[in-house]
Design an enzyme around this catalytic site. Structure first.
Site, PDB file in Angstrom:
ATOM      1  N   CYS A  17       0.854  -1.184   0.000  1.00 34.32           N
ATOM      2  CA  CYS A  17       0.000   0.000   0.000  1.00 34.32           C
ATOM      3  C   CYS A  17       0.893   1.238   0.000  1.00 34.32           C
ATOM      4  O   CYS A  17       2.092   1.139   0.249  1.00 34.32           O
ATOM      5  CB  CYS A  17      -0.951   0.000   1.196  1.00 34.32           C
ATOM      6  SG  CYS A  17      -0.154   0.196   2.810  1.00 34.32           S
ATOM      7  N   PRO A  18       0.351   2.412  -0.290  1.00 33.87           N
ATOM      8  CA  PRO A  18       1.182   3.614  -0.432  1.00 33.87           C
ATOM      9  C   PRO A  18       2.042   3.944   0.784  1.00 33.87           C
ATOM     10  O   PRO A  18       3.208   4.278   0.641  1.00 33.87           O
ATOM     11  CB  PRO A  18       0.157   4.720  -0.711  1.00 33.87           C
ATOM     12  CG  PRO A  18      -0.965   4.015  -1.375  1.00 33.87           C
ATOM     13  CD  PRO A  18      -1.039   2.679  -0.698  1.00 33.87           C
TER      14      PRO A  18
END
Length: 477
Positions: A9-10
């Protein structure tokens, strides 16, 4: 059956590991051996070996940012976001068991199936989040260094705290300023990397530096984070376009290291210097002035909107857009927006954690355990701690999360809370990144309390209704 997976995920903190845990558990439940590699904030962990990939019957890539898929060539690959893997991991594994990954929807080839899966994702969001994930550490370092320098080495002056010239703490402040200087070039570089792979990094970074430095296009101010985003996408897509050129075989080896970077850099830099730089810089200057001048009702309305976005999808696209907005403005000298967001970030997990502890009869044993974890995650500003509760009862949980976060955000804005690092929760106050800690604490306490009270009232009402319906059914029998 054996499957391998990659989750990312970011921010590389919560969704990465929650998705990995869900996929691993789903594998046990379905009798499928699943090994998950996580690409989080600590780097690659539980890395897949070449032997494991070779023996795998399929690959799951649950990611919200770009992931290198070259090592999985020839394997059935299912691509999705981390939220899909968290919400229904068993359904993903069933696709492999039923042989539907390579031929989903009647598709005939693996490549066609992969293309169809990618079409359900938003590539623009994925590329943007790839850039953001690499940018965040630079903003964190910059903000923390400056905050520490001011807190320890600062001296009061008529215009506020200032660090004496030539002191040790001025050097620490300079390190922080350097972190901020790299913010926009790194953002642009890794957006371009997500689009065009390695040939996009150099053009993206060069274009990002030009975007941040107004002297290239005769502007006192740079184009800021918006300019960095535009630069990254432009450099990435130009590099991708050049990659697709048909060139003689003897030219092919130098394409990625010479031809693509030079052409993409020249095109993107020229576009910024003579066309895009000044208009974007003027827009950013106007936006910054407007936000800095916000007072009263307009500032509170903005805080309410940002608080709602933070809580609505708990780490999803709405949350990340609000977070990026606040984080990017830190470099522009506006810490109030991030201050409001920082208070809102932690109220969903803290609220659900407290709610599950004070009204245990309304929650299952599994939810009570999730509540303890949510409390810990909330203290460290990880909104995703509320996801298990929202997934099991969205109609009552999500509105409660939104209301609590909106109140916390508005109170922080009204109280002049500032946050100099792109993160939230009590932890940022501990490291000295918060202005007006008292109001920050009050905003979190009130927002958390509202979430806990509201969700328990809604759940109690549903429980009472179910009890009445059961009683009426028994009486009818």
């Amino acid at each position: 059956m054996k499957l391998v997976a990659v989750t990312s995920c970011p921010t590389g903190i919560a969704h990465t590991y929650i998705a990995a845990e869900k996929l691993t558990k789903a594998g046990l439940d379905t009798g499928v051996e699943v090994k998950v590699e996580t690409q989080g904030s600590a780097g690659t962990e539980n890395e897949l070996t070449a032997q494991e990939i070779m023996e795998a019957d399929g690959v799951i890539i649950a990611a919200d940012k770009g992931v290198d898929k070259s090592r999985f060539a020839g394997k059935p690959v299912y691509e999705c976001g981390t939220r899909e893997a968290i919400k229904d991991p068993v359904a993903i594994i069933r696709l492999f068991q039923d042989g539907k990954v390579a031929s989903a929807g009647g598709l005939k080839t693996i490549e066609e199936a992969k293309s169809e899966q990618r079409s359900r994702q938003n590539p623009i969001y994925r590329h943007l989040m790839s850039g953001v994930s690499f940018m965040i550490p630079f903003v964190v370092i910059g903000g923390l260094m400056i905050a520490i320098a001011l807190a320890i080495g600062g001296e009061p002056t008529p215009s506020g705290m200032a660090i004496p010239e030539g002191s040790f703490w001025q050097k620490i402040q300079d390190i922080g300023a350097t972190g901020f200087m790299f913010m926009v070039p790194i953002l642009a570089a890794y957006i371009a990397y997500s689009i065009a792979d390695r040939p996009g990094i150099a053009p993206g970074m060069i274009a990002g530096y030009i975007a941040a430095n107004g002297s290239f296009y005769n502007s006192e101010a740079g184009a800021g984070f918006i300019g960095g985003i535009v630069a990254g996408f432009l450099a990435g897509y130009v590099a991708l376009w050049v990659k697709k050129w048909k060139v003689p075989r003897m030219i092919q080896p130098i394409m990625p290291i010479l031809v693509i970077p030079i052409i993409a850099s020249l095109v993107t830099a020229s576009a910024f210097i003579w066309l895009l730089g000044r208009p974007i810089a003027a827009m950013m200057g106007g936006l910054t002035d407007m936000l800095n001048g916000m007072q009263g009702g307009s500032a509170i309305l903005l805080a309410l909107i940002l608080g709602a976005m933070i809580a609505f999808d708990m780490g999803g696209p709405f949350n990340k857009v609000a977070f990026l907005f606040g984080a990017s403005l830190i470099g522009e000298g506006n810490t109030a927006i991030m201050g409001a967001i920082a208070a809102a970030i932690c109220t969903p997990p803290l609220g659900m954690g407290i709610a599950s502890l004070v009204a245990k009869k309304l929650y299952s044993k599994e939810e009570q355990e999730a509540g303890k974890a949510a409390l810990a995650m909330g203290l460290f500003g990880i909104t995703e701690g509320a996801i298990p509760f929202a997934a099991s009862d969205p109609l009552r949980v999500i509105p409660s999360l939104i209301v609590g976060a909106m109140v916390a955000s508005a109170l922080a804005m009204m109280g002049g809370v500032g946050d100099s690092v792109p993160h939230g929760g009590p932890i940022v106050a501990v490291v000295g990144a918060i202005d007006n800690i008292g109001m920050f604490a009050l905003a979190i306490i009130v927002g958390t309390g509202i979430t806990a009270l509201m969700v328990n009232l809604l759940k109690a009402r549903r429980s009472a209704k179910q009890a009445r319906e059961k009683q009426a059914s028994s009486a009818a029998l």
